[in-house]
Design a protein around this motif. Structure first.
Motif: not given
Length: 92
Positions: A49-74
């Protein structure tokens, strides 16, 4: 590429300084370009919830996309989110 790394570092520093508006203004265009680290960082912003409304589902979606793009930290962040739970995500 080098300029993008500098932008990611600036966004990270802005988040650290709680200057979420600056961080998001840097990240959003990079996310539109499918930049892995920027996508993962935005996912963390939604998780916390840093600068945006906290949203776990949106977080998961973005983190999954980042993983697909190759981000190990994600991948680490996503695994930790599932392991520890957050928001409406129950711990495994």
């Amino acid at each position: 590429m080098k300029q993008t790394k500098v932008l990611i570092e600036k966004a990270s520093q802005a988040f650290s300084n709680k200057d979420h508006e600056t961080a998001l203004s840097i990240l959003l265009p990079l996310v539109e370009e499918a930049h892995p680290a920027a996508t993962g960082m935005l996912g963390l912003a939604y998780q916390l919830g840093a600068g945006v409304e906290q949203n776990s589902q949106k977080a998961i979606s973005l983190l999954q996309r980042a993983v697909e793009l190759g981000d190990a930290y994600a991948a680490h962040s996503l695994g930790r989110l599932y392991m520890m739970g957050a928001g409406d995500v129950k711990a495994d």
